[in-house]
Design an enzyme around this catalytic site. Sequence first.
Site, PDB file in Angstrom:
ATOM      1  CD  GLU A  72       6.854   2.109  -1.023  1.00 37.46           C
ATOM      2  OE1 GLU A  72       7.504   2.696  -0.124  1.00 37.46           O
ATOM      3  OE2 GLU A  72       7.148   0.987  -1.460  1.00 37.46           O
ATOM      4  NE  ARG A  73       6.506   9.206   3.314  1.00 37.75           N
ATOM      5  CZ  ARG A  73       6.559   9.796   4.495  1.00 37.75           C
ATOM      6  NH1 ARG A  73       6.035  10.987   4.663  1.00 37.75           N
ATOM      7  NH2 ARG A  73       7.121   9.186   5.522  1.00 37.75           N
ATOM      8  CG  ASN A  94       5.878   4.496   6.793  1.00 36.18           C
ATOM      9  OD1 ASN A  94       4.967   3.810   7.242  1.00 36.18           O
ATOM     10  ND2 ASN A  94       6.697   4.040   5.874  1.00 36.18           N
ATOM     11  N   GLY A  99       5.953  -3.137   2.757  1.00 33.49           N
ATOM     12  CA  GLY A  99       5.680  -3.848   3.998  1.00 33.49           C
ATOM     13  C   GLY A  99       4.847  -3.032   4.959  1.00 33.49           C
ATOM     14  CB  THR A 100       5.136   0.410   6.373  1.00 33.97           C
ATOM     15  OG1 THR A 100       5.391   1.091   5.143  1.00 33.97           O
ATOM     16  CG2 THR A 100       6.436   0.187   7.130  1.00 33.97           C
ATOM     17  N   GLY A 101       2.982  -0.547   4.177  1.00 35.72           N
ATOM     18  CA  GLY A 101       1.684  -0.349   3.531  1.00 35.72           C
ATOM     19  C   GLY A 101       0.772  -1.549   3.665  1.00 35.72           C
ATOM     20  CB  CYS A 122      11.477   0.205   4.381  1.00 37.95           C
ATOM     21  SG  CYS A 122      11.234  -0.851   2.929  1.00 37.95           S
ATOM     22  N   GLY A 123       9.102  -1.984   5.810  1.00 40.57           N
ATOM     23  CA  GLY A 123       8.895  -3.347   6.282  1.00 40.57           C
ATOM     24  C   GLY A 123       9.631  -4.392   5.466  1.00 40.57           C
ATOM     25  CG  HIS A 145       0.937   3.591   5.032  1.00 40.43           C
ATOM     26  ND1 HIS A 145       1.491   3.126   3.859  1.00 40.43           N
ATOM     27  CD2 HIS A 145       1.898   3.491   5.971  1.00 40.43           C
ATOM     28  CE1 HIS A 145       2.741   2.749   4.092  1.00 40.43           C
ATOM     29  NE2 HIS A 145       3.012   2.964   5.365  1.00 40.43           N
ATOM     30  CG  ASN A 204      11.850   7.097  -0.208  1.00 41.23           C
ATOM     31  OD1 ASN A 204      11.722   5.908   0.065  1.00 41.23           O
ATOM     32  ND2 ASN A 204      11.353   8.063   0.555  1.00 41.23           N
ATOM     33  CG  ASN A 263       3.973   5.816   1.913  1.00 39.66           C
ATOM     34  OD1 ASN A 263       4.831   5.881   1.050  1.00 39.66           O
ATOM     35  ND2 ASN A 263       4.230   6.109   3.191  1.00 39.66           N
ATOM     36  CG  ASN A 280       9.681  -2.558  -1.433  1.00 40.33           C
ATOM     37  OD1 ASN A 280       9.286  -2.309  -0.302  1.00 40.33           O
ATOM     38  ND2 ASN A 280       9.970  -1.606  -2.300  1.00 40.33           N
TER      39      ASN A 280
END
Length: 279
Positions: free
Chosen positions: A212-213, A161, A222-224, A76-77, A163, A67, A194, A13
């Site tokens: 990802e959006r 965010n 990471g967040t996903g 963003c993880g 998901h 983005n 996302n 990423n």
Amino acid sequence: MKLSFTKMQGCANDYIYLDCRESGVPENIAALSEKLSRRHFSVGADGIICICAAQTVGADGMMRIFNADGSEGRMCGNGIRCVAEWLYTHGISKETLAIDTLSGLKTVTRKGAGLWQVEMGAYSTRAADLPAVNMGDGPLVLCPLTVDGKSWEVTCISVGNPHCVTLVPEVDGLKLEAIGPAFESHPNFPERINTEFVEFVDRTHLKMRVWERGSSETWACGTGTCATVAALVEQGLCPAGEDVHVALRGGELTIRVLPGRQLLMTGAASTVYEAVIEV
């Protein structure tokens, strides 16, 4: 104008990192992110992350995410691990760092060379926290969702965010470019979404791909990944309190769900190169 930047990646990423602690975020940051993120035509990245001056007393810095389409993200993880690595190697050599984000203050702890653990905060399954509409008030666990005429079963998770997580028989053969945009812009998600497509291997091992959006498919999120493990814990498929290993296109992340729906994420962060470009 010459622009100094650092290219960094966490599980592939990859973002362009700008030191904005003194200068502030460039006024044309949205256009700059669109221009520089174009693969094959420019630097190429999932977007730009600005390392800014801290907003919270005692914090070490702030992360702002833009983005590839110029839109601003909240968290963003993989990016925050890279921010921690950048700060650590640029004069703030503390084993534990506090970093402001638009989703609140996050604590990041060094676990070894290039390895960081992030306290991601608590997740939510409530519609209002995503936000989501026309799906009830929550918890949004195993909900039906029709996308382009096809029925899916989804679990919606906010990790700062939004998901949307769905199980599939296998992820490698998915044509995400054909189905991802319809999820992202689904009218049930007024701020876009996302989407994680997840293959269940066993209780502590998963495979995942993500749309990802604002960035299309990325090799990791990471967040996903946190949202994915949270969703499967909510479904009773993965255990809370244990490490769950998630294989992504760009590497592996380890997620643990703690009491109170708190999330821990552990993964690598590395510098690809530093450069100066004419913009």
